[in-house]
Design a protein around this motif. Structure first.
Motif, PDB file in Angstrom:
ATOM      1  N   TYR A  80      -5.196   0.314  -3.283  1.00 14.22           N
ATOM      2  CA  TYR A  80      -5.536   0.680  -1.905  1.00 14.22           C
ATOM      3  C   TYR A  80      -6.093  -0.499  -1.122  1.00 14.22           C
ATOM      4  O   TYR A  80      -5.821  -0.684   0.047  1.00 14.22           O
ATOM      5  N   TRP A 100      -2.946   6.684   5.759  1.00 11.95           N
ATOM      6  CA  TRP A 100      -2.696   6.621   4.319  1.00 11.95           C
ATOM      7  C   TRP A 100      -3.925   7.042   3.525  1.00 11.95           C
ATOM      8  O   TRP A 100      -3.819   7.586   2.429  1.00 11.95           O
ATOM      9  N   ARG A 122       0.837  -1.202   0.000  1.00 14.23           N
ATOM     10  CA  ARG A 122       0.000   0.000   0.000  1.00 14.23           C
ATOM     11  C   ARG A 122       0.870   1.251   0.000  1.00 14.23           C
ATOM     12  O   ARG A 122       0.639   2.188  -0.763  1.00 14.23           O
ATOM     13  N   GLU A 123       1.925   1.242   0.842  1.00 17.70           N
ATOM     14  CA  GLU A 123       2.813   2.402   0.931  1.00 17.70           C
ATOM     15  C   GLU A 123       3.376   2.739  -0.443  1.00 17.70           C
ATOM     16  O   GLU A 123       3.346   3.894  -0.890  1.00 17.70           O
ATOM     17  N   THR A 124       3.896   1.703  -1.092  1.00 17.82           N
ATOM     18  CA  THR A 124       4.526   1.935  -2.394  1.00 17.82           C
ATOM     19  C   THR A 124       3.515   2.462  -3.401  1.00 17.82           C
ATOM     20  O   THR A 124       3.764   3.458  -4.090  1.00 17.82           O
ATOM     21  N   THR A 137       2.299   6.069  -2.684  1.00 20.19           N
ATOM     22  CA  THR A 137       3.343   7.057  -2.948  1.00 20.19           C
ATOM     23  C   THR A 137       3.549   7.220  -4.448  1.00 20.19           C
ATOM     24  O   THR A 137       3.494   8.325  -4.998  1.00 20.19           O
TER      25      THR A 137
END
Lengths: 519, 983
Positions: free
Chosen positions: B312, B404, B267-269, B272
Motif C-alpha cells: 500500500y 483505493w 498499488r492497483e495491482t 486487487t
C-alpha cells in the motif's frame, strides 16, 4: 611466442599420424593421444595468457606475408575457444579411455577412434586460429570428416541412418560455404580475413548484403539455428556417449564462432541484426518445444542444444559490447555444461541400459553419486542460479534491456520461457528417472508423460555391470568445472569483455595480421 | 553476513555425514547455527533500529556490476530474525518429529539447514542479482524438500509444480529486475529504490517483479502450488510455507515499496491481487477437512493481506505490514507445528476423525488457542495489534481521499471475517470433543520435547502483544523509510474506528461460525470460479501436446526436408539479396571460349539425366560425365594441373563407386510422388540459379586486383615454376596439410564402416608369399600354386578342379590363380603386368617434377593408386596384398608424419611453421639441382593419397569380396551390424 600458435593444430595431427603408425599397440595409442591433447591444452592456456597480456598474435605460415600466404591468428576470443575446447576434448578422451578399458573395443575402437578424434581436434583448433576464409573451410572439413567417422563408429543400422542424414546435410552446407567463399573471393580478390575486413566494407551495400547472407547460411547449418536445425537431433544422439558429448559441446559452437567472426570482423555494424533476432527467437522456442516432447534423454538434450544456440545468436544480434561479452561467456558455459550432461547420460545408460525416461527409474537409490552429477549440470542448463547458465542469461538480459526495442523484448521473453521449459524438461527427467521408484515402473501413467515421443530404437540395452572409476572420475571433474565457472565468473566475464572489445574494434587484429602501414 | 551464508553452506555439506553418526540428534546440533545467526542479528539491533545499517561487499562479476554485497537495515534485520529464529526452532522440532528410521534423513537435514542459510542470504543481500540467486535457490531447495517422499507420486508432482510456478515468476521477475538495473544503472537494491524512475517501462518492470513476488508468496493466480506443497513433511510446511520462503515475495514488496509505491500499476495491482487472494484463500480454507490444508489456504489468505498492506505504501501501512509479518510468522509456524504434533501422535490430521484432543492434549490446545486467537485478530495477542494497525492505516488513508484505501479496507474487513471463521473451524476441528466421533486415541506418545518449539512461538505471540509499545520502536524503523506518521502500536488506542471494525469482525465472524452448516451448504452451491490448479495441469498438457505437434511437424520430413530447408533458406536469403541488388556489373562476358558453352550444356544435360536415372550405375556414370566436363573446362582455361588431378580423381571415384555398387541393388527405388519430384527439381534449379546470379553480381563488384596476380612472382621465390604446386606445398601448404588429414580420416572412416572395429593389417596375401620376398620364391608359387589353399581362399566351386592351364595363365600376376577362371582375363593380366611398373615410375616422376611442371604429390599419388587399382581389378584381393601388403594405416600415418614434420622443421630452423628451406648445388654440366623441404611435404601428400586408395581397395574391394565369398548378403551388412556377420 608465435611458434606456439601452429602447434595446436600440428600436434594433434602428429598424434593422429602416430596412432595410425602404432595402431597395434593399444597403450601407446592411448598414451599418445592423451599426451598430445594434454600438451595442446597447456599450449592453449599459455596462448590465452600471452594473448590476454600482450595482444593478438599472428603467424604468417611459411613466412609468406599476408595476404598471399595463410595467416593464423590468435586473439582473445580464439584463445578462449582453444582453451575450453582443449579441456573438453581432453576430458572426453579420458572418459572414453575409461569406457574402452571397461568394454573393450566395441564402442570406441581404438585404431579408428583415436586418429579420427585427434583429427577432429586439429580441425576444431584450426577453425579457431584460421585467419583465412579458405583455411577456415579446411578446418571445417577436417572436423566434419572426422565427425562422420566418429558418428558411425560400430556401423550399426541406427548409426548409419543417423550418419547419412548428418553427412549429407553437412556436405550440402559445405557446398554453400564453399560457394560463399567463391563469391567473396570473386568480389574482393582475397580470402585473408583481415584484408576482407577492409575490402568488404568498400563494396556497395547491396553486394555486401548478398555476400553476408551467403556466408551466414553455411555457418547457420553448422550452428544448427532455426530453420536449418532439424538435422541435429536426428544425428547426434545415436553415437557413442563420448562422441555425442564432444559433438554437442563443440561442433555447433564452431558455427557460432564463425557467425561471431562474420558479424564482427567481416560485416560489422549489425546489418542483419533484425534477421538474427528472429532467428534467435525461433531457434529458442522451436528447439525447446522439441526438447519438451522427447522421452529419450539424449534426444532431449540434443533439442536443448539447438534451443540454447538461440541465446548466443541473440547476443550476437545485439552487436553491443555487453551483448558480445555475454555471448562469449555463454558459449564457454554451454560448451562445458552440454558436454558434461552427455557424459552423465552415458553413465545413466550404463546403469539403466537405456536413456528413455519411460523405462528408467529408481536411480537415486541405485546411484546417488550419479544423481548428483546429473542434478547440478541439469540445474545449470536450466539457468538456475548461481550456476553459469544463469549468469550468462543475466548478462544477455541486461544487454538486451540496454538496447530495448520490441523485438528484443520479445526475444528476452522467449529466453525466459526457454529457460523455464528447459528446467521443466530436465526436472521431469529427474522426477521420473531418479525419484520414481523402480517398483512404480510397471503400468505407470502420468499426464506429464502422455505426449512424449519415444525413439524407434528405444530398447532396453545391456546393463553394464561395472561403471569404471575413470569414467565417473572424469565426469566428477567436469561437473566441478561447470561449478567453477560460477566462482570464476568475475574474471571470466572480464576476459569475455576484453574479447568482445577486441571483436568490436578489430584494429588490433588488422594490425597484427597486416602490419601497421599495410592497408 | 557473507560469512553467515558460507557457514550454513559448509555445515550443510557436512550434515549428511554427521547424520550418519548422530541420527535424529543432528537436528538439535545443527540448530545451533541458525540460533547463533539469530543472536548475531540481535547484536545488530541497536544500530539498525536507530536507522543505521551494516554493509559488506565482495566483488564478484564487475563486468556486470554484480557484487556479493549485503546490507542489513531495519527490514532485513526483521526478516533475518524471523528466518533464523524460526529456522532454529523448526530444526529443533525435527529432532523429535522424525524417527531415526526415516529414509534420507541426512539429505533432508542438510537441505533444510542450507535453506535457512539461503533465506538469510535472501533477506540480507543488497545486490539484486545476488538476491535473485538466493531467491531461485529457495525454489530448488523447496523442490527437493517437497519431493522428500520420493516414492509418492503426489509428492513428486507437487514438487515440480511448485518449482515451475515459482521459477516462472522468478524469470518474469528477472526480466523486470534487468530493466530496473539498466534504468537505475546499479544492481544495488538500495540505489534502485532511491533512484527516481518513471515511465511505462518502469511500470512494466514493476509488474514483472510483482509476478515474481506473487508466485513466491502464493498470490492468486499462483496460489495453487502451496496447498499441493503440503505433501512435504510438516516441519517443511511450517518453515518454508508459513514462516520463511513464502515471505520472500512480501519482503520484496516491502523492500521496493519505498521507491515504487507511487509507480502507476503498483498499488492497483497489489491491492486487487491481495484482496482476491485473501478472499479466495479464506473461502477455500473453510472448505478443507485436512488441518494442514486449512492452514495452507489460511496462509494464502494471509499472504494476500500482507501483500496488500505491504504494497500500500504509506508509512502507517508499512508499520502494519511489519507487525503483521511478525504476527503471522509466529502464529502460523506454531500452528503448523501443532498439526505436525497431532499427526505425529494420532496418525491423522483429518478434522472429521479428530475428537477430544482438548482433553488429551491440554498443553498443545493452549498453544493452538493462543496462536489461533492471534490469527483471528482477538486481543490481547499480537495478531490483534497488527490488524488494528492495518485497519487504521487504511481508514486514515481512505479518509484523506484515497478511494483505493476504502476498497482495501472493506476487502480486508470481509477477509478478516472469513479468517475469524476458519480460525474457529481449525480450533474446533483439531481439539473439540465431537459427539459423533469417538475420542481419538494417542497412538504414538512422545516425551514432550516436541512441544518446545511451538511453545516458544506461542509465548512470543503473547509477549509481543503485551509488549507492543516497545516493539513499535523497532518496527517503525522500517516504516519510517516511507515517510512520516504518528501511529504507534499498542493494545489500547481508545475507542477508535479500528476497534469498532475489530468488534464487527468478531461479531460477524461469530455469526458465520454459528451458522456454519448454512455457510457450508452455500459454499457447495458456488462453483469454483478460479480453478488454478486445473489450469496448471491444463497448461502443462497443452505445452506437452503442442510441443509434440510442432516437433512432429518440423521433424517429419527427414533428410529431404532438412535439405529442402537449407536450400530454401539459401534461395530466400540470397535470392532476396539478388532481387534487391541495384549494383549490377556493366559488362557481361558470357564465355571466354565458345567451347565452354558446349561443355557446360553437356554437363547440365548429364546432371539432369543423373537425377532422372533409375539405375545406379547409370547415375554414377552420368555424374562422372559432369566430372570429366570439369576436367575439360579446366583444360580449356589453361590449367593442366587441375585438369590432370581432376581426371585422376574422377577415375578413382568411378572405380570406388563400382566397388560399392556391387553391394547395392542395381535399381534405385523412388518412393516419392511426381509432385514431389517437380518440387525438388524446382528447388534445386532455383538454388543453382541464385548462386549463379550471385556469382555474377559478386564478380562484377570487384574493385581490387586479386591476390593471385602476384602468385607467379612468389612461386619463383619458392624455387618453382608450377604455381599450382607451389601454392599447394608451400604458399598454402597449411591448407594442404589439413586436406590430407581429411583424406586420412576418410580412409579410416571407410575402413571403420567395413571392418567395424579393427582397421589394422594389410590386404590379404598369399600364405606362402610371406616368409620371403625373393623373386625366386614368388615364381615358385606362381608355377606350383597350392591348389588347395587357393580353393579354400576362393571358395568358388569352379576352381576345385585343378586348372590345367594354371601355370601359364598364372604367370602374369602372382595371385591370378586365386581367381576363378571365368573372372580372369588374360589380356588384362598381361596389360597390368606391363603397365604396373611404368605407372609407378610415372607417379614418382610426377611427384618430383611437380614443382616446376604439371604434376605433384597429389597427381603422382593418384597415378600410383590407379596402378594399384589395376592390379586389384586384374588379380583380385590377393594380388592387391602382393602388390602392396603394408597396413594402409601406416602409409597414411607416415604421410601425415612427413607433412607435419616438415611443418615443424620450419619452426626448428628458426623460421615460421612450414617455412621452406632449399638445398642448392651447382653440379657443373648437369645443371643446378635444388631440393627443398617442400619436396618432403609433397612426398607426404603422395603417401597419403596412395594410402587412401589402398585403404579403399582393401575395405571396399578386398573385404567386400570376402563378404561376398562367405555368402554374406548385402542387406545384412548394410542394415545390421557387420560385426555380427564377421563372427
Amino acid at each position: 611466442m608465435t611458434w606456439l600458435v601452429p602447434l595446436v593444430v600440428i600436434l594433434p595431427l602428429l598424434g593422429a599420424a602416430a596412432t595410425l603408425v602404432v595402431s597395434r599397440n593399444r597403450r601407446l595409442q592411448i598414451l599418445l593421444s592423451v599426451g598430445m591433447l594434454t600438451i595442446v591444452t597447456l599450449v592453449s592456456i599459455a596462448l590465452l595468457v600471452i594473448v590476454d597480456a600482450g595482444g593478438t598474435l599472428a603467424v604468417q605460415v611459411g613466412g609468406w606475408a599476408a595476404p598471399w600466404g595463410i595467416t593464423l591468428v590468435v586473439d582473445r576470443l580464439s584463445a578462449i575457444m582453444l582453451v575450453i575446447s582443449a579441456l573438453m576434448l581432453l576430458g572426453v578422451l579420458v572418459y572414453s579411455v575409461g569406457q574402452g578399458i571397461a568394454d573393450g573395443d566395441q564402442e570406441t575402437p581404438l585404431s579408428i577412434f583415436h586418429p579420427s578424434y585427434l583429427v577432429l581436434a586439429a580441425g576444431l583448433f584450426n577453425v579457431f586460429i584460421a585467419g583465412d576464409l579458405f583455411n577456415l573451410y579446411v578446418g571445417f572439413e577436417m572436423l566434419l570428416a572426422a565427425s562422420y567417422v566418429l558418428l558411425t563408429l560400430g556401423s550399426t543400422g541406427v548409426r548409419i541412418r543417423a550418419g547419412t542424414t548428418y553427412i549429407i546435410v553437412s556436405l550440402v552446407s559445405s557446398v554453400f560455404f564453399l560457394g560463399a567463399i567463391a563469391l567473396v573471393y570473386g568480389a574482393t580478390g582475397t580470402v585473408n580475413l583481415a584484408q576482407l575486413s577492409e575490402r568488404l566494407g568498400e563494396l556497395p551495400g547491396d553486394v555486401q548484403l548478398l555476400l553476408h547472407a551467403a556466408l551466414l547460411i553455411g555457418f547457420a547449418v553448422k550452428a544448427a539455428v532455426y530453420p536449418v536445425s532439424f538435422w541435429l537431433p536426428d544425428s547426434y544422439p545415436t553415437a557413442p556417449a563420448p562422441v555425442t558429448a564432444v559433438f554437442a559441446g563443440l561442433l555447433t559452437k564452431v558455427g557460432v564462432y564463425a557467425i561471431l567472426r562474420t558479424e564482427t570482423l567481416l560485416f560489422p555494424g549489425g546489418q542483419l541484426s533484425q534477421v538474427l533476432l528472429w532467428v534467435a527467437l525461433l531457434t529458442l522456442l522451436v528447439g525447446i518445444l522439441g526438447a519438451v516432447a522427447q522421452a529419450d534423454i539424449k534426444r532431449l538434450l540434443s533439442f536443448t542444444l539447438v534451443s540454447h544456440i538461440g541465446y548466443m545468436i541473440f547476443g550476437i544480434a545485439l552487436a553491443s559490447l555487453s551483448g558480445l561479452t555475454a555471448t562469449v561467456f555463454y558459449v564457454v558455459h554451454h560448451i562445458t555444461v552440454q558436454t558434461t550432461l552427455f557424459l552423465v547420460t552415458g553413465l545413466i545408460e550404463r546403469i539403466g541400459g537405456t536413456t528413455s525416461i519411460n523405462r528408467l527409474a529408481g536411480l537415486l537409490k541405485a546411484a546417488p553419486l550419479i544423481s548428483i552429477l546429473f542434478f547440478i549440470p541439469a540445474l545449470n542448463l536450466g539457468g538456475i542460479p548461481p550456476f553459469s547458465g544463469f549468469i550468462g542469461k543475466v548478462g544477455l538480459f541486461l544487454a538486451g534491456s540496454e538496447q530495448g526495442g520490441w523485438l528484443v523484448w520479445v526475444v528476452i521473453a522467449a529466453g525466459a520461457v526457454t529457460s523455464l521449459l528447459t528446467l521443466y524438461a530436465l526436472m521431469r527427467v529427474w522426477n521420473m528417472v531418479f525419484w520414481r521408484g523402480k517398483s512404480e515402473l510397471e503400468g505407470y501413467t502420468s499426464p506429464m508423460l502422455e505426449s512424449l515421443q519415444e525413439t524407434d530404437e528405444a530398447t532396453i540395452g545391456k546393463v553394464q555391470s561395472t561403471t569404471p572409476r575413470l569414467m565417473v572420475g572424469t565426469t566428477i571433474v567436469m561437473v566441478c568445472l561447470t561449478v567453477s565457472l560460477t566462482f570464476c565468473a568475475g574474471p571470466l566475464m572480464d576476459l569475455a569483455g576484453r574479447a568482445a572489445a577486441d571483436l568490436l574494434d578489430p584494429s588490433s587484429y588488422l594490425t597484427a595480421v597486416l602490419g601497421g602501414g599495410n592497408g | 553476513m557473507l560469512l553467515v551464508v558460507c557457514a550454513f553452506a559448509a555445515l550443510a555439506l557436512a550434515t549428511p555425514l554427521l547424520t550418519r553418526w548422530w541420527g535424529t540428534r543432528v537436528f538439535s546440533v545443527v540448530a545451533i547455527l541458525p540460533a547463533a545467526a539469530f543472536v548475531y542479528t540481535l547484536t545488530q539491533s541497536a544500530t539498525v533500529i536507530a536507522g543505521g545499517e551494516y554493509t559488506e561487499s565482495v566483488p564478484w562479476i564487475p563486468q556486470l556490476g554484480i557484487a556479493l554485497s549485503f546490507r542489513v537495515d531495519a527490514l532485513s534485520w526483521l526478516l533475518a530474525l524471523i528466518v533464523t529464529g524460526v529456522g532454529a526452532l523448526v530444526l529443533l522440532y525435527c529432532a523429535s518429529y522424525f524417527s531415526p528410521s526415516e529414509p534420507a534423513l541426512g539429505r533432508f537435514a542438510s537441505i533444510l539447514l542450507l535453506f535457512a542459510g539461503i533465506m538469510y542470504g535472501l533477506v540480507t543481500s543488497d545486490d539484486v542479482v545476488v538476491m535473485f540467486i538466493f531467491w531461485e535457490a529457495t525454489s530448488v531447495l523447496s523442490y527437493l524438500l517437497i519431493g522428500h517422499y520420493t516414492s509418492r507420486k503426489e509428492s513428486r508432482g507437487a514438487a515440480i509444480q511448485a518449482l515451475l510456478v515459482t521459477t516462472f515468476g522468478g524469470l518474469a521477475m528477472l526480466v523486470g529486475v534487468a530493466i530496473l538495473v539498466v534504468q537505475a544503472g546499479s544492481t544495488s537494491l538500495a540505489v534502485i529504490v532511491a533512484t527516481p524512475l518513471h515511465g511505462p517501462i518502469i511500470s512494466t518492470a514493476i509488474i514483472l517483479v510483482i509476478v515474481g513476488a506473487g508466485s513466491k508468496s502464493a498470490l492468486v493466480p499462483f496460489h495453487f502450488w502451496l496447498p499441493a506443497a503440503m505433501e512435504a513433511p510438516t516441519p517443511v510446511s511450517a518453515y518454508l510455507h508459513a514462516a520463511a520462503m513464502v515471505k520472500a515475495g512480501i519482503y520484496l514488496i516491502a523492500r521496493l515499496a519505498p521507491g515504487f509505491a507511487d509507480t502507476p500499476g503498483w498499488r492497483e495491482t497489489l491491492i486487487t491481487v491481495g484482496l482476491i487472494t485473501m478472499l479466495v484463500g479464506g473461502w477455500r480454507s473453510l472448505r478443507q477437512n485436512d488441518l494442514k490444508l486449512v492452514l495452507a489456504y489460511g496462509t494464502i489468505s494471509q499472504l494476500g493481506f500482507l501483500a496488500l498492506i505491504a504494497g500500500y505504501g504509506s508509512r502507517d501501512s508499512a508499520l502494519a505490514a511489519a507487525s503483521l509479518l511478525v504476527a503471522h510468522t509466529l502464529y502460523k509456524a506454531a500452528l503448523f507445528l501443532t498439526v505436525g504434533i497431532i499427526e505425529h501422535r494420532t496418525g491423522t490430521r483429518d478434522l472429521r476423525r479428530l475428537s477430544g484432543l482438548r482433553r488429551s492434549q491440554p498443553v498443545l490446545a493452549v498453544i493452538a488457542l493462543v496462536s489461533v486467537a492471534s490469527m483471528a485478530g482477538v486481543p490481547p495477542f499480537f495478531g490483534f495489534v497488527a490488524k488494528e494497525a492495518a485497519f487504521t492505516a487504511l481508514f486514515d488513508s481512505g479518509g484523506s481521499g484515497d478511494a483505493w484505501g476504502w476498497i482495501a479496507l472493506v476487502g480486508i474487513v470481509v477477509g478478516s471475517v472469513i479468517t475469524f471463521a476458519y480460525s474457529a473451524r481449525f480450533l474446533w476441528g483439531a481439539f473439540a470433543v465431537k459427539r459423533e466421533t469417538a475420542a481419538t486415541p494417542v497412538t504414538h506418545p512422545d516425551n514432550g520435547v516436541i512441544l518446545i518449539a511451538p511453545g516458544i512461538l506461542a509465548l512470543f505471540t503473547v509477549a509481543a502483544g503485551l509488549a507492543s509499545p516497545w516493539l513499535d520502536h523497532a518496527l517503525s524503523a522500517y516504516a519510517d523509510t516511507l515517510g512520516t506518521g504518528d501511529y504507534h502500536l499498542a493494545l489500547w488506542h481508545g475507542i477508535e474506528p479500528a476497534l469498532v471494525l475489530t468488534a464487527l469482525v468478531v461479531m460477524v465472524g461469530a455469526v458465520v461460525v454459528w451458522q456454519r452448516i448454512r455457510v457450508t451448504r452455500f459454499q457447495a452451491t458456488v462453483p469454483p470460479w478460479i480453478n488454478a490448479s486445473g489450469a496448471y495441469w491444463q497448461i502443462i498438457r497443452y505445452i506437452d501436446s503442442f510441443s509434440h505437434a510442432i516437433t512432429v511437424r518440423v521433424q517429419r520430413f527427414g533428410l529431404p526436408g532438412y535439405i529442402a530447408a537449407v536450400l530454401g533458406v539459401f534461395i530466400a536469403a540470397v535470392g532476396a539479396a539478388t532481387i534487391m541488388n541495384r549494383t549490377w556489373p556493366n559488362e557481361v562476358t558470357l564465355w571466354d571460349y565458345p567451347a565452354q558453352v558446349f561443355i557446360a550444356v553437356a554437363m547440365i544435360i548429364a546432371a539432369l539425366c543423373a537425377a532422372r536415372a533409375t539405375q545406379r550405375i547409370a547415375a554414377v556414370l552420368l555424374v562422372g560425365v559432369t566430372g570429366y566436363g570439369m576436367v575439360t573446362l579446366f583444360a580449356v582455361q589453361g590449367a593442366p594441373d587441375l585438369a590432370l588431378t581432376q581426371a585422376l580423381v574422377e577415375t578413382i571415384t568411378l572405380v570406388v563407386f563400382v566397388l560399392v555398387l556391387r553391394r547395392l541393388p542395381s535399381d534405385m527405388i523412388t518412393r516419392h510422388r511426381p509432385r514431389h519430384q517437380v518440387f525438388k527439381a524446382l528447388v534445386a534449379t532455383t538454388a543453382g540459379g541464385v548462386l549463379g546470379i550471385a556469382g555474377f553480381i559478386a564478380l562484377g563488384a570487384r574493385q581490387h586486383e586479386s591476390v593471385s596476380e602476384r602468385m607467379p612472382e612468389l612461386a619463383l621465390e619458392a624455387h618453382g615454376h608450377n604455381v599450382v604446386n607451389v601454392m599447394l606445398v608451400d604458399i598454402r601448404a597449411w591448407d594442404t596439410m589439413g586436406e590430407i588429414a581429411v583424406l586420412v580420416v576418410v580412409a579410416t572412416g571407410i575402413a571403420s564402416l567395413i571392418f567395424v572395429n579393427k582397421r589394422t593389417g594389410g590386404a590379404p596375401q598369399l600364405p606362402q608369399a610371406r616368409p620371403t620376398r625373393q623373386l625366386r620364391n614368388r615364381r615358385a608359387i606362381v608355377l606350383e600354386p597350392d591348389t588347395r589353399s587357393a580353393t579354400v581362399l576362393n571358395g568358388d566351386s569352379s576352381t576345385l578342379l585343378p586348372d590345367p592351364d594354371a601355370p601359364t595363365r598364372g604367370a602374369f600376376l602372382i595371385a591370378g590363380r586365386t581367381l576363378s577362371a571365368r573372372n580372369r582375363s588374360i589380356l588384362v593380366e598381361v596389360l597390368t603386368r606391363l603397365l604396373f611398373h611404368p605407372a609407378i615410375v610415372l607417379s614418382l616422376y610426377l611427384l618430383f617434377v611437380g614443382h616446376n611442371m604439371p604434376g605433384g604429390g597429389f597427381a603422382g599419388g593418384l597415378v600410383a593408386g590407379l596402378a594399384l587399382v589395376t592390379r586389384y581389378l586384374a588379380g583380385g584381393r590377393y594380388e592387391l596384398g602382393e602388390a602392396l601388403g603394408i597396413d594402409a594405416g601406416r602409409i597414411l600415418g607416415t604421410g601425415i608424419l612427413l607433412a607435419t614434420g616438415t611443418a615443424l622443421l620450419g619452426l626448428f630452423l628458426g623460421g615460421e611453421v612450414l617455412q621452406s628451406t632449399w638445398f642448392q648445388q651447382d653440379l657443373g654440366w648437369v645443371g643446378e639441382i635444388s631440393i627443398g623441404t617442400t619436396t618432403l611435404f609433397d612426398i607426404g601428400v603422395y603417401l597419403v593419397v596412395v594410402g587412401l586408395i589402398l585403404d579403399v581397395l582393401r575395405s571396399l574391394g578386398a573385404e567386400i569380396d570376402r563378404h561376398l565369398d562367405e555368402g554374406v548378403q548385402a542387406n545384412d551388412t548394410l542394415t545390421d551390424s557387420p560385426a555380427e556377420a564377421n563372427r
